[in-house]
Write an enzyme that holds these catalytic residues in place. Structure first.
Site, mmCIF file in Angstrom:
data_model
loop_
_atom_site.group_PDB
_atom_site.id
_atom_site.type_symbol
_atom_site.label_atom_id
_atom_site.label_comp_id
_atom_site.label_asym_id
_atom_site.label_seq_id
_atom_site.Cartn_x
_atom_site.Cartn_y
_atom_site.Cartn_z
ATOM 1 N N GLU A 106 0.835 -1.214 0.000
ATOM 2 C CA GLU A 106 0.000 0.000 0.000
ATOM 3 C C GLU A 106 0.867 1.259 0.000
ATOM 4 O OE1 GLU A 106 -2.406 -1.551 3.339
ATOM 5 O OE2 GLU A 106 -4.140 -1.119 2.080
ATOM 6 N N GLU A 126 -3.332 -9.837 3.512
ATOM 7 C CA GLU A 126 -4.212 -9.561 4.659
ATOM 8 C C GLU A 126 -5.306 -10.596 4.831
ATOM 9 O OE1 GLU A 126 -2.984 -7.312 2.668
ATOM 10 O OE2 GLU A 126 -2.633 -5.402 3.695
HETATM 11 N N1 3HC Z 1 4.253 -7.714 11.820
HETATM 12 C C1 3HC Z 1 4.955 -8.098 12.908
HETATM 13 N N2 3HC Z 1 5.878 -9.065 12.902
HETATM 14 C C2 3HC Z 1 6.092 -9.700 11.740
HETATM 15 C C3 3HC Z 1 5.398 -9.371 10.571
HETATM 16 C C4 3HC Z 1 4.441 -8.326 10.630
HETATM 17 N N3 3HC Z 1 3.754 -7.934 9.557
HETATM 18 N N4 3HC Z 1 5.816 -10.178 9.581
HETATM 19 C C5 3HC Z 1 6.755 -10.973 10.113
HETATM 20 N N5 3HC Z 1 6.923 -10.687 11.420
HETATM 21 C C6 3HC Z 1 7.873 -11.307 12.342
HETATM 22 C C7 3HC Z 1 7.581 -12.776 12.577
HETATM 23 O O1 3HC Z 1 6.657 -12.943 13.619
HETATM 24 C C8 3HC Z 1 8.954 -13.328 12.922
HETATM 25 O O2 3HC Z 1 9.196 -13.006 14.273
HETATM 26 P P1 3HC Z 1 10.071 -13.975 15.202
HETATM 27 O O3 3HC Z 1 11.390 -14.047 14.545
HETATM 28 O O4 3HC Z 1 10.056 -13.294 16.487
HETATM 29 O O5 3HC Z 1 9.342 -15.287 15.193
HETATM 30 C C9 3HC Z 1 9.903 -12.467 12.078
HETATM 31 O O6 3HC Z 1 9.151 -11.297 11.724
HETATM 32 C C10 3HC Z 1 10.383 -13.133 10.800
HETATM 33 O O7 3HC Z 1 9.237 -13.614 10.108
HETATM 34 P P2 3HC Z 1 9.235 -15.044 9.375
HETATM 35 O O8 3HC Z 1 9.780 -16.079 10.285
HETATM 36 O O9 3HC Z 1 7.889 -15.232 8.808
HETATM 37 O O10 3HC Z 1 10.318 -14.773 8.237
HETATM 38 P P3 3HC Z 1 10.334 -15.238 6.717
HETATM 39 O O11 3HC Z 1 11.577 -14.686 6.155
HETATM 40 O O12 3HC Z 1 10.041 -16.691 6.628
HETATM 41 O O13 3HC Z 1 9.071 -14.506 6.014
HETATM 42 C C11 3HC Z 1 7.613 -12.677 5.441
HETATM 43 C C12 3HC Z 1 9.037 -13.118 5.904
HETATM 44 C C13 3HC Z 1 7.356 -13.218 4.033
HETATM 45 C C14 3HC Z 1 7.597 -11.192 5.434
HETATM 46 C C15 3HC Z 1 6.560 -13.265 6.396
HETATM 47 O O14 3HC Z 1 6.949 -12.965 7.722
HETATM 48 C C16 3HC Z 1 5.171 -12.725 6.207
HETATM 49 O O15 3HC Z 1 4.468 -13.163 5.323
HETATM 50 N N6 3HC Z 1 4.738 -11.786 7.065
HETATM 51 C C17 3HC Z 1 3.400 -11.299 7.122
HETATM 52 C C18 3HC Z 1 3.090 -10.354 6.012
HETATM 53 C C19 3HC Z 1 1.679 -9.839 6.158
HETATM 54 O O16 3HC Z 1 0.754 -10.554 6.463
HETATM 55 N N7 3HC Z 1 1.514 -8.547 5.924
HETATM 56 C C20 3HC Z 1 0.234 -7.912 6.024
HETATM 57 C C21 3HC Z 1 0.068 -7.365 7.388
HETATM 58 S S1 3HC Z 1 -1.556 -6.737 7.664
HETATM 59 C C22 3HC Z 1 -1.543 -5.207 6.971
HETATM 60 O O17 3HC Z 1 -0.596 -4.822 6.373
HETATM 61 C C23 3HC Z 1 -2.786 -4.401 7.197
HETATM 62 C C24 3HC Z 1 -2.814 -3.160 6.350
HETATM 63 O O18 3HC Z 1 -3.472 -3.430 5.162
HETATM 64 C C25 3HC Z 1 -3.548 -2.057 7.041
#
Ligand code: 3HC
Ligand code: NAI
Length: 687
Positions: A106, A126
Site C-alpha cells: 500500500e 491480509e
Molecule cells: N508484523 C509483525 N511481525 C512480523 C510481521 C508483521 N507484519 N511479519 C513478520 N513478522 C515477524 C515474525 O513474527 C517473525 O518473528 P520472530 O522471529 O520473532 O518469530 C519475524 O518477523 C520473521 O518472520 P518469518 O519467520 O515469517 O520470516 P520469513 O523470512 O520466513 O518470512 C515474510 C518473511 C514473508 C515477510 C513473512 O513474515 C510474512 O508473510 N509476514 C506477514 C506479512 C503480512 O501478512 N503482511 C500484512 C500485514 S496486515 C496489513 O498490512 C494491514 C494493512 O493493510 C492495514
C-alpha cells in the site's frame, strides 16, 4: 532513534527504513515516513524522493503485533501515511526488494513510481490474517494492476513476482544490479514529470469491470469452494467492487468500514493468532542456546511405500540427495515409479519444468543394498507399522550408520523410546512423523524421545524449514499429538452411529463446522482396513463388519458410503443394516441425535484430549496443538485450531458439555484436570 532516516544524494532525498526483521510498519515507522515526506516537501533543494528498506525486505506489512493494542491506532495511522506520500509535491519512488506485502504494498502503491529487483514479491496477504488491505490497497491496486488481478491477489492473498508485477503495470521498472543506485537514477529521470501520476486518480483499468460488473460474481462462483466458511475473501471482493462502483474518496470509506468489521470479528483474531502460533512452533524450550545443528548432506529412506516415496520427494525437491532402500526390486520400482509420476503431474500443471523433474529424480539413488545407507547423515525409516520390524531395522541401522547420523522413524503410533533402545545410540534417534501425502502436507511432528540429543532436535527443526514443512515438537505418547486426538473423535463417532446418528449426519456436522471432511469420509479415504486385524471371522464392532465384507473404503468403492464409478458417495443401505444389527446385539436404544450432541461428543472430547496432552507435557504449548490440527488435518484456520476454538467457545461451556455427555462417553473417557481447572479459574489455553 527513529527507524526511518533520510539523507541526500544530489537533489534526491533517500528515505531508508531500518526496522528489523521485516520492516513492519509500526508506529515509529509510520511517524518517520510522514516526517520524511514533510522534509522533502519543505526543502526546495529536494526534487525527488526514494523510499527504500534495509535488511531482508521492503515493508512486509503493518506490524501485526500492534493489532489490538493502542499503538495500532496511534497517529498517524497507515491510511494517513499513504495519503501523505501520494500528496507529496515531489515524485516519490518506491525501491522494492524482498517482500512488499500488505501495508508495504500500500505504501508502494501510494508512491508515484515503483521499481523492484526481479526477485521481489508483491502481495496483499491480509486475507490470510482474516482482513483486507486497509490503507487504500483495495482501491489503488485495481486502478494500477486491473480489477481481475486485484481480485485474485486480495481474495487469495497470494503474491506475484516482480516480473509478473512489471508485466501487469504494478512495477514501472525492473532493476538489475544495485537497487539504491538505480532507483536514484530513476528518480532523476522522473523528477520533472508533472502532473505526478497518482494511483488514486487513475481510472482506465476500472473500465473493464464497469462495463461488465458480472466479473465479481464470476469470481465468487469460481472460488466458492476455496473460500467456504471464510469471511475475509468476500469482504475483499466487496471492497474492490466499491472501487469500481464508487469514486475513490467513497471507496476508501467503504474499505475502512469493511476493514473494521473484519478486525472486530473472531475469524481475524483466530487467523492472526495462528500467524504467530506457526512461528512459535519452531522454538524448542529448554535447549542450550548455542546448540548447533548437524550437517545433513545426504538422506536415507527405508521403505518406498506410500510414505517413503513422499518423504523422499521433499528432500529431492530441496536439492538434497536421497538413498532409498527396499526389500525387493518390484517394490523399489513401484515406489520410484510413483515418485516420477507425481513429479510429472506437477510438471503437467506447469509448476515444474521437465528439467527440474530430471534434476530431482537425478538426486535419487534407489537400491536394495541396506549398506548403502552408511553414507547418509539422516536416515528415515518408513517400513510397516510393526514394533518388531522397526526394532529389527533400527538394530541393523545401528551397525552400519556412520557415527553422528540421525536415525528417524516415521511411525504413526509406536514408542520412539522403545525403538531407540534397540540401538546403542538412543541420543541420535528421533521421530519424524510426516502426514500423508508426505510431499504435500505441511505438517511434521518431531517426536522427542527421552534421550534425543538437543542438536538432533535443532537439526530436525531446521531441516523442516528447508523442505518447507512446519514442524511441531511432540512427546512420546500413543499417536503423539495429532493421531492421539483423533482417537476420542473416532470412538465417539462410532458410538453415535449405534445410538442413532448416521455417517452422513456426523460428517455433515464436521463439514459445516469447516473441516474438509468428516470422520467417516476420512475413514473411507484413508482405508477402513488400516489397523484391522485381518480376520474376517472376528467381528467385534461395526468396522470389523465392514472390513469382513470388503467395504474398505474408496479403494473398494464401498466403505461407510457406497461409491459410483466417479467416486461420488451415497448413503449405504448395507451400512445401515449393519449398524442396526449391532444396535440390537448391544441392546442400544435408537434415539434422535442432535447436531449439538455430535459437536460435544466429537469435538469437545478432542479439546479434552488436547488438554490431557498438555497436562502430560506431550506438547510444548496449546498453540502447537492448533498448528498440528490446522496443517495436519485441515481444521479451519478461521477457528484457530481446537484449543483456540475452545477458548472462544469458553472453557466452562466445554466442561459443561462434556459433563452433560459424560455417561455416554464410555468408561475409558477421562476428563482433563487441567481443562477443569482452567475453566474454573476463568483462564484460557492460548492467551
Ligand atoms: N508484523 C509483525 N511481525 C512480523 C510481521 C508483521 N507484519 N511479519 C513478520 N513478522 C515477524 C515474525 O513474527 C517473525 O518473528 P520472530 O522471529 O520473532 O518469530 C519475524 O518477523 C520473521 O518472520 P518469518 O519467520 O515469517 O520470516 P520469513 O523470512 O520466513 O518470512 C515474510 C518473511 C514473508 C515477510 C513473512 O513474515 C510474512 O508473510 N509476514 C506477514 C506479512 C503480512 O501478512 N503482511 C500484512 C500485514 S496486515 C496489513 O498490512 C494491514 C494493512 O493493510 C492495514
Ligand atoms: P506401506 O506399506 O505403503 O510401505 C511400507 C514399505 O516398506 C513397503 O514398500 C515395504 O516393502 C517396505 N519395507 C518393509 N520392511 C522393510 C525393510 N525391512 N527394509 C526395507 N523396506 C521395507 O506403508 P506406509 O503407509 O508408507 O507406512 C510406513 C510407515 O509410515 C508406518 O510406520 C506408518 O504407520 C507410517 N505412516 C503412515 C501414514 C499413512 O497415511 N500411510 C501417515 C504417517 C505415518
Amino acid at each position: 532513534m527513529s527507524p526511518i532516516s533520510t539523507h541526500r544524494h544530489d537533489d534526491v532525498l533517500i528515505v531508508t527504513s531500518n526496522n528489523p526483521p521485516v520492516n513492519a510498519l509500526g508506529h515509529a515507522v509510520r511517524e518517520g515516513l510522514v516526517k520524511a515526506i514533510e522534509e522533502a516537501d519543505a526543502d526546495e533543494a529536494v526534487k525527488a524522493v526514494v523510499i527504500i528498506a534495509q535488511g531482508q525486505t521492503f515493508f512486509a506489512g503493518a506490524d501485526i503485533s500492534e493489532f489490538g493494542t493502542p499503538k495500532a491506532f496511534a497517529q498517524p495511522m497507515l491510511p494517513q501515511v499513504v495519503d501523505r506520500i501520494e500528496a507529496c509535491t515531489k515524485p516519490v519512488v518506491a525501491a522494492i526488494h524482498g517482500t512488499a506485502f500488505g501495508g508495504g504494498l500500500e505504501v508502494a502503491l501510494a508512491c508515484h513510481y515503483r521499481v523492484a529487483v526481479p526477485s521481489a514479491k508483491l502481495g496483499v496477504p491480509e486475507v490470510k490474517l482474516g482482513l483486507l488491505p486497509g490503507a487504500g490497497g483495495t482501491q489503488r491496486l485495481p486502478r494500477v494492476a486491473g480489477v481481475r488481478r486485484a481480485l485474485e491477489m486480495a481474495a487469495t492473498g497470494n503474491p506475484v513476482g516482480a516480473k509478473e508485477a512489471y508485466a501487469a503495470g504494478l512495477v514501472d521498472k525492473l532493476i538489475e544490479g544495485d537497487l539504491l543506485q538505480h532507483a536514484v537514477a530513476y528518480a532523476h529521470e522522473v523528477k520533472d514529470t508533472r502532473p505526478l501520476p497518482k494511483s488514486s486518480e487513475r481510472d482506465e483499468k476500472l473500465r473493464e469491470a464497469r462495463e461488465n460488473p458480472g466479473i465479481f460474481d464470476e469470481f465468487r462462483k469460481a472460488n466458492a469452494k476455496k473460500f467456504r466458511g471464510f469471511d475475509a475473501p468476500e469482504f475483499n471482493v466487496r471492497a474492490i467492487e466499491a472501487a469500481v462502483a464508487k469514486p475513490y474518496s467513497e471507496g476508501v470509506t467503504t474499505e475502512r468500514q469493511l476493514f473494521m468489521e473484519l478486525m472486530s470479528g473472531t475469524q481475524a483474531k483466530a487467523q492472526q493468532y495462528f500467524f504467530f502460533a506457526e512461528r512459535k512452533a519452531s522454538k524448542i524450550e529448554g535447549l542450550p542456546e548455542d546448540t548447533k545443528p548437524r550437517d545433513i548432506r545426504r538422506v536415507g529412506v527405508i521403505g518406498a511405500g506410500t510414505m517413503g516415496g513422499g518423504i523422499s520427494m521433499n528432500f529431492l525437491s530441496a536439492g538434497i540427495p536421497v538413498t532409498i532402500v527396499e526389500m525387493a526390486q518390484d517394490a523399489l520400482d513401484r515406489g520410484t515409479g510413483v515418485m516420477l509420476k507425481n513429479y510429472q503431474a506437477t510438471a503437467a500443471k506447469g509448476k515444474m519444468t521437465a528439467e527440474q523433474v530430471g534434476q530431482a529424480m537425478g538426486l535419487l539413488k534407489p537400491t536394495l543394498d541396506f549398506d548403502a545407507l552408511s553414507e547418509c547423515d539422516l536416515i528415515i525409516e518408513a517400513v510397516f507399522e510393526n514394533m518388531d520390524v522397526k526394532k529389527e531395522v533400527f538394530g541393523r541401522l545401528d551397525k552400519i550408520a556412520k557415527p553422528g547420523a540421525i536415525l528417524a522413524s516415521n511411525t504413526s503410533y509406536l514408542n520412539i523410546d522403545e525403538i531407540a533402545a534397540s540401538t546403542s545410540r538412543p541420543q541420535d534417534v528421533v521421530g519424524l512423523h510426516f502426514f500423508s501425502p508426505a510431499n504435500v502436507m505441511k505438517l511434521l511432528e518431531v517426536v522427542r524421545g527421552a534421550k534425543t540429543a538437543p542438536d538432533v532436535l535443532v537439526t530436525a527443526m531446521q531441516l523442516a524449514k528447508k523442505i518447507r514443512k512446519v514442524a511441531v515438537v511432540a512427546g512420546v505418547c500413543y499417536g503423539f499429538i495429532g493421531n492421539r486426538m483423533l482417537i476420542p473423535r473416532q470412538t465417539q463417532a462410532m458410538r453415535l452411529l449405534l445410538e442413532g446418528a448416521t455417517p452422513e449426519q456426523v460428517d455433515r456436522v464436521h463439514v459445516e463446522f469447516g473441516m474438509p471432511m468428516g470422520p467417516f469420509q476420512m475413514a473411507d479415504l484413508a482405508g477402513v482396513d488400516i489397523g484391522w486385524h485381518r480376520d474376517p471371522s472376528r467381528i467385534e464392532n461395526i468396522r470389523d463388519a465392514l472390513c469382513a465384507i470388503d467395504r474398505w473404503g474408496q479403494k473398494k468403492s464401498a466403505g461407510f458410503y457406497d461409491y459410483d464409478e466417479k467416486r461420488r458417495p451415497s448413503p449405504s443401505a448395507k451400512v445401515q443394516e449393519i449398524i442396526e444389527e449391532f444396535r440390537t446385539r448391544e441392546g442400544v436404544q435408537e434415539r434422535e441425535i442432535s447436531d449439538q450432541e455430535i459437536i460435544e461428543r466429537t469435538l469437545y472430547t478432542m479439546v479434552n484430549e488436547g488438554a490431557l496432552i498438555l497436562e502430560g507435557g506431550f506438547a510444548q504449548r496449546a498453540s502447537d496443538i492448533d498448528v498440528v490440527w490446522i496443517y495436519g488435518y485441515g481444521w479451519p484456520v478461521y477457528r484457530g485450531g481446537p484449543m483456540f476454538w475452545a477458548d472462544t467457545e469458553g472453557l466452562p461451556k466445554i466442561v459443561e458439555g462434556i459433563r452433560r455427555q459424560q455417561e455416554r462417553l464410555g468408561v475409558d473417557f477421562k476428563l482433563s484436570e487441567l481443562l477443569v481447572r482452567k475453566a474454573e479459574a476463568g483462564e484460557k489455553f492460548t492467551r
